[in-house]
Design an enzyme around this catalytic site. Structure first.
Site, PDB file in Angstrom:
ATOM      1  N   SER A   1      35.983  40.087  37.652  1.00  0.00           N
ATOM      2  CA  SER A   1      35.671  38.655  37.652  1.00  0.00           C
ATOM      3  C   SER A   1      34.215  38.296  37.374  1.00  0.00           C
ATOM      4  CB  SER A   1      36.072  38.042  38.978  1.00  0.00           C
ATOM      5  OG  SER A   1      37.447  38.229  39.169  1.00  0.00           O
ATOM      6  N   THR A   2      33.299  39.241  37.536  1.00  0.00           N
ATOM      7  CA  THR A   2      31.908  38.903  37.231  1.00  0.00           C
ATOM      8  C   THR A   2      31.792  38.458  35.770  1.00  0.00           C
ATOM      9  OG1 THR A   2      31.622  41.278  36.982  1.00  0.00           O
ATOM     10  CG2 THR A   2      30.687  40.285  38.939  1.00  0.00           C
TER      11      THR A   2
END
Lengths: 574, 85
Positions: A281-282
């Site tokens: 998700s980064t």
């Protein structure tokens, strides 16, 4: 001839007058010539003496060359951290060797030596000394104490030789960055390998951008989380977002470069630069940035995240589904995969690939280390790839890639090449503007939102205005399927987020949930607390003063106008 | 002449000795800086500090901006001066 006594005189005198006289004459002549020669020789010597002592004596003798400082320097150049702390140096040590032909009693020699050298392998040495060679190493790099003891044994056939040996006083702390060199002083990894030539002939020490204190904090906090969550490894990077200098970079487990023999391949592997991972998700940071930059979304626009997306044989679902329309900041805050995927479909694969290229995610990093992982990305870049890449799957990059990308997104949109060398005021920097300042500012707001009110609450180091994004990626098993049990939990943070100065990434490999984290092993539970500790401990060292987080000036900088702002409190940290 | 030659020889020997000394000292400096760095490993310092000193890392709340410090009340200052007299 009969000679009478009285006749002798007359006869002789007569002869003298004749042939004898001639001989005397000849002798005189010879004497004259000889003395002339001698005279000439003396005159020549005198003239030369005068020439040397009087005529040339006026000027200084020129054949004395003062040995310069460089001539006295020994061995490889030193490696220092940014504050001048020694990271690697060359010391001259003695090595013990033997001439087997001179050794008289092999058995007693081996026995005696083993009393001094504790870890001596007796059988091996016995074989060595039985060879017909004239030179065998027994042990390289012995201590002065051992040398004295061996000398005291008085064994014949043993000799010492002075050698240069690399010593790393900070041991594990700088292992992956500095690297190591072999016994013959050739660089084999890290900076030692990259700058082997320069280190060899240069007496000027090399100054790295690493700060050993930051390095220590990084290592300690990540190690703590690895133990807490029973993980197999971890990595951390700490960089200055305005210069691209790496202040700290660790990869765990690590090794002591002074005792290389006991280091396994796994410990020598640099997870921060050589390992490539699907970061999860980064990646939404880049996805959102591109959507804002391309204009396909604005801070006010929204996407429907009610139902999972079904495409081909995949179903894209959310970790913490909200099952409603989400605004762009909310998609970021709740880390919605569905929303991100829809955002990505709006700008399409071409724009995505181009942006990834700009961020440097498709090439090896230009960092000055030999251990650089090559990113893995889909070819061809299809629609499904675009969807998965929007939330960080289907593309594998090194942690250093990620943090370098985040730095360029938040620092105002300029990509500085990451570097391991300290920059000074004269250093030329070539940065590339890849995003507008406005997009960069919007991303900062959303990063703050995540820490204030989203998945990254555990990263909030009070006073230092942390912003960041969690990432929890399922690791691909060798068969290609994703396993829920083996994860990669990460958190990338920046501070102070209203005016970013530093970015930190913490990544923990395969953490397992524990009681304290209620069984969770996600980025918000594993990596975020480590980031908080790292920022809390390092900010005072870097001279950053805490700010009043609720002061109106800062509030205004990070304010997001969204209609559903108040709903943010529903979500617990994940 | 012989005197000068002798002097030069003496000086030469001195120079040699000095060079040798410089080398030894430089080697010693190298060893000592290495040891200094070794003893200054942050981890070691930290554990020593925990054991032997009462100082702990600065907490955020301990730092305050000088502008945020409350001004001392003027009246009390004046009174203090008067009391002192």
């Amino acid at each position: 001839m009969v000679i009478k006594f009285d006749g002798l005189k007359s006869q002789k005198s007569i002869q003298l007058d004749g042939s004898v006289n001639k001989a005397i004459e000849g002798g005189r002549n010879r004497l004259l010539v000889l003395s002339c020669v001698f005279c000439l020789a003396f005159v020549a010597a005198g003239v030369r003496l005068l020439d040397v002592s009087v005529l040339r004596g006026l000027q200084e003798p020129i054949d004395v060359v003062e040995p310069t400082k460089e001539n006295l320097k020994i061995g490889r150049a030193e490696i220092l951290d940014r504050n001048g702390i020694l990271l690697a140096t060359s010391l001259s040590v003695s090595s013990l060797y033997a001439d087997p032909q001179e050794v008289m009693d092999i058995n007693s020699t081996v026995e005696d030596l083993s009393t001094v050298l504790v870890n001596l392998e007796k059988e091996k040495l016995f074989k060595k000394l039985n060879q017909k060679k004239r030179f065998v190493w027994i042990k390289r790099g012995i201590t002065p104490m051992q040398q004295a003891q061996i000398n005291a044994l008085g064994l014949p056939g043993l000799h010492f030789q002075k050698e240069d040996r690399r010593f790393y006083p900070q041991r594990n702390l700088s292992a992956h960055v500095v690297g190591f060199s072999g016994v013959d002083a050739a660089g084999l990894a890290g900076v030692e390998k990259q700058f082997d030539g320069r280190l060899r002939d240069g007496s000027e020490p090399m100054t790295l951008s690493i700060d050993i204190r930051i390095q220590h904090i990084l290592r300690e906090e990540i190690k703590k989380q690895i133990i807490n969550f029973n993980a197999i490894g971890g990595a951390g990077v700490f960089i200055d977002v305005d210069t691209g200098e790496i202040l700290g970079m660790v990869s765990l487990p690590d090794f002591d470069p002074n005792v290389l023999n006991s280091a396994s391949a796994d410990t020598k592997f640099n997870r921060a630069t050589l390992g490539v991972y699907e970061m999860g998700s980064t990646f939404k940071i880049f996805n959102t940035a591109l959507a804002l930059e391309a204009g396909t979304a604005t801070m006010e626009s929204g996407y429907d995240a009610t139902r999972p997306i079904r495409i081909a044989r995949f179903t894209i679902n959310d970790f913490h589904p909200q099952k409603r329309w989400l605004s762009v900041p909310e998609i970021f805050q709740y880390s919605s995969n569905i929303g991100s995927a829809k955002m990505a479909l709006d700008f399409g694969p071409k724009a995505q690939k181009k942006f990834m290229k700009k961020l440097g995610f498709l090439d090896r990093l230009p960092v000055e280390l030999p251990e650089k992982g090559k990113p893995m990305y889909p070819a061809p870049w299809k629609k499904i790839s675009t969807i998965t890449i929007s939330y960080g799957h289907g593309i594998a990059i090194s942690p250093l890639h990620l943090v370098s990308g985040v730095a360029s997104v938040i620092n105002g949109g300029i990509r500085w090449p990451v570097t391991i060398l300290k920059k000074n005021s004269q250093s030329k920097m070539f940065g590339e503007q890849i995003l507008s300042l406005q997009t960069s500012k919007d991303i900062r707001k959303m990063l703050r939102l995540v820490v204030e009110n989203g998945t990254g609450k555990n990263a909030a180091a009070a006073g230092y205005m942390v912003g960041g994004k969690t990432g929890t990626a399922d690791k691909q098993s060798p068969t290609g399927s994703y396993a829920k049990s083996s994860r990669l939990s990460s958190f990338v943070g920046a501070f102070p987020i209203h005016k970013p100065k530093y970015a930190v990434l913490v990544m923990v490999d395969e953490p397992k949930g524990n009681k304290k984290s209620f069984g969770y092993a996600t980025g918000g539970w594993v990596a975020a607390p480590a980031v908080r500790q790292i920022i809390k401990r390092s900010a005072p060292l870097l001279g950053l003063l805490p700010v009043d987080e609720v002061s109106p000036q800062i509030r205004r900088l990070l304010e997001i106008k969204t209609p559903q702002q108040k709903r943010g409190n529903q979500l617990a940290s994940f | 002449m012989f005197l000068i030659k002798h002097e030069v020889q003496v000086l030469d020997a001195k120079l040699d000795k000095l060079h040798h000394d410089i080398m030894t000292h430089q080697e010693n400096i190298l060893i000592l800086t290495a040891e200094w760095s070794y003893l200054n490993q942050p981890g070691r310092i930290e554990s020593l500090a925990r054991r032997h000193s009462d100082y702990r890392p600065t907490e955020t709340k301990q730092i305050i901006n000088i502008e945020n410090l409350p001004y001392p009340k003027k009246t009390s200052l004046v009174r203090g001066r008067i009391d002192g007299d």
